[in-house]
Design an enzyme around this catalytic site. Structure first.
Site, PDB file in Angstrom:
ATOM      1  N   HIS A 117      -0.819   3.614  -7.357  1.00  0.00           N
ATOM      2  CA  HIS A 117      -0.058   2.284  -7.140  1.00  0.00           C
ATOM      3  C   HIS A 117      -0.874   1.092  -6.659  1.00  0.00           C
ATOM      4  O   HIS A 117      -1.667   1.337  -6.020  1.00  0.00           O
ATOM      5  CB  HIS A 117       0.985   2.678  -5.810  1.00  0.00           C
ATOM      6  CG  HIS A 117       0.431   3.040  -4.501  1.00  0.00           C
ATOM      7  ND1 HIS A 117      -0.168   2.209  -3.534  1.00  0.00           N
ATOM      8  CD2 HIS A 117       0.322   4.133  -3.734  1.00  0.00           C
ATOM      9  CE1 HIS A 117      -0.315   2.771  -2.576  1.00  0.00           C
ATOM     10  NE2 HIS A 117      -0.315   3.925  -2.562  1.00  0.00           N
ATOM     11  N   ASP A 132      -6.106   3.626  -0.473  1.00  0.00           N
ATOM     12  CA  ASP A 132      -4.910   3.829  -0.796  1.00  0.00           C
ATOM     13  C   ASP A 132      -4.238   2.500  -1.156  1.00  0.00           C
ATOM     14  O   ASP A 132      -4.103   1.725  -0.542  1.00  0.00           O
ATOM     15  CB  ASP A 132      -4.266   4.174   0.395  1.00  0.00           C
ATOM     16  CG  ASP A 132      -2.838   4.540   0.435  1.00  0.00           C
ATOM     17  OD1 ASP A 132      -2.188   4.571  -0.673  1.00  0.00           O
ATOM     18  OD2 ASP A 132      -2.251   4.166   1.473  1.00  0.00           O
ATOM     19  N   GLU A 151       4.671   0.813  -3.971  1.00  0.00           N
ATOM     20  CA  GLU A 151       4.961   2.344  -3.168  1.00  0.00           C
ATOM     21  C   GLU A 151       4.868   2.235  -1.892  1.00  0.00           C
ATOM     22  O   GLU A 151       5.571   3.002  -1.164  1.00  0.00           O
ATOM     23  CB  GLU A 151       3.421   3.176  -3.652  1.00  0.00           C
ATOM     24  CG  GLU A 151       3.752   4.663  -3.308  1.00  0.00           C
ATOM     25  CD  GLU A 151       3.261   4.922  -2.034  1.00  0.00           C
ATOM     26  OE1 GLU A 151       3.406   6.091  -1.538  1.00  0.00           O
ATOM     27  OE2 GLU A 151       2.656   4.093  -1.499  1.00  0.00           O
ATOM     28  N   GLU A 152       4.251   1.144  -1.196  1.00  0.00           N
ATOM     29  CA  GLU A 152       4.250   1.171   0.249  1.00  0.00           C
ATOM     30  C   GLU A 152       5.576   0.853   1.119  1.00  0.00           C
ATOM     31  O   GLU A 152       5.818   1.467   1.970  1.00  0.00           O
ATOM     32  CB  GLU A 152       2.828   0.318   0.781  1.00  0.00           C
ATOM     33  CG  GLU A 152       1.851   0.780   0.056  1.00  0.00           C
ATOM     34  CD  GLU A 152       1.152   2.057   0.939  1.00  0.00           C
ATOM     35  OE1 GLU A 152       1.847   2.667   1.770  1.00  0.00           O
ATOM     36  OE2 GLU A 152       0.052   2.398   0.993  1.00  0.00           O
ATOM     37  N   ASP A 190      -3.140   9.723  -5.328  1.00  0.00           N
ATOM     38  CA  ASP A 190      -2.836   8.855  -4.321  1.00  0.00           C
ATOM     39  C   ASP A 190      -3.279   9.692  -2.800  1.00  0.00           C
ATOM     40  O   ASP A 190      -2.273   9.505  -1.862  1.00  0.00           O
ATOM     41  CB  ASP A 190      -1.465   8.248  -4.335  1.00  0.00           C
ATOM     42  CG  ASP A 190      -0.891   7.649  -3.223  1.00  0.00           C
ATOM     43  OD1 ASP A 190      -1.818   6.689  -2.741  1.00  0.00           O
ATOM     44  OD2 ASP A 190       0.335   7.174  -3.004  1.00  0.00           O
ATOM     45  N   HIS A 237      -4.419   2.726   5.706  1.00  0.00           N
ATOM     46  CA  HIS A 237      -3.350   1.539   6.146  1.00  0.00           C
ATOM     47  C   HIS A 237      -3.819   0.781   7.045  1.00  0.00           C
ATOM     48  O   HIS A 237      -3.301   0.259   7.965  1.00  0.00           O
ATOM     49  CB  HIS A 237      -1.977   2.130   6.694  1.00  0.00           C
ATOM     50  CG  HIS A 237      -1.271   2.835   5.679  1.00  0.00           C
ATOM     51  ND1 HIS A 237       0.216   3.307   5.973  1.00  0.00           N
ATOM     52  CD2 HIS A 237      -1.529   2.966   4.088  1.00  0.00           C
ATOM     53  CE1 HIS A 237       0.576   3.745   4.978  1.00  0.00           C
ATOM     54  NE2 HIS A 237      -0.188   3.881   4.002  1.00  0.00           N
TER      55      HIS A 237
END
Lengths: 459, 459
Positions: A281, A293, A327-328, A355, A425
């Site tokens: 993503h 990520d 995606e998030e 991922d 994140h």
């Protein structure tokens, strides 16, 4: 009889010719290792992505720049049919104010707290809110508090369990605090939620991530807090110091934005309508640079196809790299790709995604029927020769789950996860945490898997 | 008949009682994961070792401080019979001058070169030496040069091959340049050797390591050069710029020094004379802090025993942690330990070592007869549950090779090696390159292996 014999002969010759044109898998392994580890191109691409488009949250201007950059990279890699397919995406913006202060029982400031808004949070009222803190470790514990939680800031402080050998398990068992904490806090009468960051590292960097609201329940702001400050706050609560927190956020959910999935392909020489997708993503949170990520997964997909192209491989089936958007916080890209309005006549035969970060890969998860899994397992010695021989059944990665739900075999890279939640994140998710060989290793595995599926199919 | 039956009953009860006292391996796995990953004590120990005794080269004062520190740690971990067994070790000292300057063909300085003396090198004459540079990629190429190498500095510039999936393979195929470069340089009439650093990283940090001389051949100084500067020097040679290098070293080999192996144990409850050793080498090069090589292995050994002790495990056989001295430039510790003059009556039944760095472990190498290997393989599911299920036959680690040569089964941790040669023998080998969970993972594996061997033996 003679006629049938001729047909058999022709078929045999065709198979022989085909075998001659194909590359022996062992030779391909060696060629991929040489081309991959000599250039470490996945890392170079990731450097470019993370330096030019570090905060690629869906709906942001930077996320659109990332789509442009990805298309540019795919053209440079020799892919064709490079394009963006549109999807509408949510647009949440962190704003400019993100502040938390710790106060003693009488309201005197003690110091700042390292927090960041969770993705999707509402803002505080202008000027912020100040309230006493109640610490809980589960939703049950919160419910048991009854009215004593009313008017309070609810502090969800259950750590990820370090004793679970797989950090993803530990994440899975703690993350409801982040995803549903604001709902449960409001239901209990709380005015905001503070959630212990989802990490196993002992630092003070807050880790954001998606959270949700329920339609029927008041929306309260929610933040993640760094581990050091979470422990500090918890210590004050434990000592009966009755700490208060002042929280001020001006994040907001804005109107939806036109965005898209970027893609490009190596067209199949024999079965161009049979598609094998490989991707990651392209969106990421607005903390760090989305290096692991999931810039890693996106660049590995491009690199896997670039390697095959560089080696002169003409795949029998079409290999398509897809950079999914959103995606998030929405999965609009993955869902939009799967309905494929403009691609009728295509048939997807496999979907691959990376991922779990760009650390050292160990093999693949497969979500497929048992016959397909058995077929894939015959390739295990090849992957073992690449020091990544794990072939395990498991759930699909998120972006390709709409394809997996249609019954398309789904493959996800298994990655050594010890370091992943240190960066996930957060501001820690930057290129310096990525190792060129570890990243390239994943791309090499994907290239091999793409080739094997392309050559023989999965039936 | 009755009498025989009684004996059988007694034996059964004894076995039952024994089984009750023993810990089920699955329970032990869970307990080790909780105790290990909650504390990450191996990392704390390694922080202590690398901050208080960073340059532990054999013969140095710091190496003796490291022996004291290791004993202190072992006592704190609950080990008994903590002691040092003496060995004499070589004492090479880097001195205070370590300088290389790049000059153009006419002798004008162009800039400094990042070099460090190889361990064991002689010094240059006072004031240094200056000579033209000849670049070669193999000893055969050097020999083919004939007289044109005479009076030159021989620059061995064959890189580690990045295309080999196992970096240790790549190291093994390049390291003769470091270990024998000075011999071959002198044999060709050269005045010094410059060796491309043994690394896959593209930085300019030189990597030292052991080198040797031959009795009958003139001793010339030898240095390692950083990769960036190696490429620079190579470029000048390729362009016909006829570069010269000025080299100045005052390193020296001093008289041998009394040193030793530090050790401590958990004494076996049933077979105290049967010994299972687990260890690493406490000495390291005088660059970096020996965090991965091999502070990691030493601290994992202490931690493995500390974990078992913390969990109240009383091993049937004696478990001994050994910190071997002088792996890097002499193997006096490993050799001295194996002859064991003061430990007659003991019988070693297995030797375990971790000396491939403190990165994520993947399983074990075993050097043993095929029956023993088969027996060990029955434990594979347990190690797989710890995500490190590789059990491969292979050579012994260096320190325990004297034991392995006596036929004692030898086990070496298999480590993910992508990052290892980035740090190996260089200023990069510091605690910040170590991940607490990865390091602890190795200690947990060792603790499990120790327990399994201790409970059931290897026969």
């Amino acid at each position: 009889m003679r006629r049938w014999w001729n047909i058999v002969m022709v078929l045999c010759l065709a198979v022989t010719a085909r075998a001659a044109a194909a590359v022996a898998p062992d030779s391909l392994v060696h060629a991929l290792l040489r081309a991959g580890y000599t250039g470490n191109t996945a890392y170079q691409l990731l450097q470019e992505l993370t330096s030019h488009a570090p905060h690629r949250l869906s709906g942001s201007t930077v996320s659109l720049m990332a789509l442009d950059l990805a298309q540019h990279m795919m053209r440079n890699a020799g892919l064709t049919h490079v394009r963006v397919e549109s999807v509408m995406v949510p647009h949440w913006d962190r704003g400019t104010v993100e502040e938390a202060r710790l106060l003693d029982a009488s309201g005197h400031p003690i110091g700042p707290l390292a927090v960041c808004a969770l993705g999707g949070s509402v803002s505080t009222p202008p000027g912020g809110i100040t309230a006493a803190v109640v610490e809980v470790h589960s939703f049950d514990e919160l419910r048991s508090l009854g009215k004593s939680a009313e008017g309070k800031i609810i502090f969800f402080n259950r750590p990820m369990d370090p004793a679970l050998p797989d950090p993803f398990d530990a994440y899975g068992r703690a993350v409801e605090q982040r995803s549903r904490g604001a709902i449960e806090a409001a239901r209990a009468g709380g005015v905001a939620a503070i959630v212990r960051s989802m990490t196993l590292a002992h630092d003070n960097v807050p880790h954001t991530g998606a959270m949700g609201y329920a339609d029927s329940i008041r929306k309260v702001p929610a933040v993640a807090i760094g581990i050091v400050d979470a422990d500090r706050l918890s210590g004050l609560v434990a000592r009966g110091a009755a700490p208060r927190v002042h929280l001020h956020l001006d994040c907001a959910t804005l109107p939806e934005v036109l965005s898209g999935n970027a893609m490009g392909e190596l067209t199949g020489s024999e079965f161009p309508e049979e598609i094998i997708v490989v991707g990651g993503h392209i969106d990421c949170w607005d903390k760090g640079a989305g290096a692991h990520d999931d810039g890693a997964g996106c660049m590995q997909a491009i690199e896997a196809l670039r390697l095959l192209h560089e080696l002169g491989i003409q795949p029998r089936r079409t290999l398509r790299a897809v950079m999914y958007m959103n995606e998030e916080n929405g999965l609009r890209g993955g869902r939009g790709y799967a309905v494929a309005p403009g691609r009728k006549g295509e048939r997807h035969i496999a979907a691959i995604e990376s991922d779990m970060g760009g650390f050292a890969p160990r093999g693949f998860f497969v979500k497929a029927d048992s016959l397909t899994v058995a077929r894939v397992r015959r390739w295990q010695p090849l992957f073992e020769s690449l020091d990544a021989g794990k072939i395990e059944t498991g759930p699909s990665e998120v972006d390709i789950s709409p394809l997996a739900n249609q019954g398309i075999p789904a493959f996800g890279l298994i990655i050594d996860a010890h370091r992943y939640f240190d960066v996930h994140h957060s501001d820690n998710d930057t290129i310096d945490k990525v190792h060129p060989r570890e990243l390239e290793h994943g791309a090499i595995l994907e290239a091999l898997l793409l080739y094997l599926i392309s050559e023989s199919g999965l039936r």
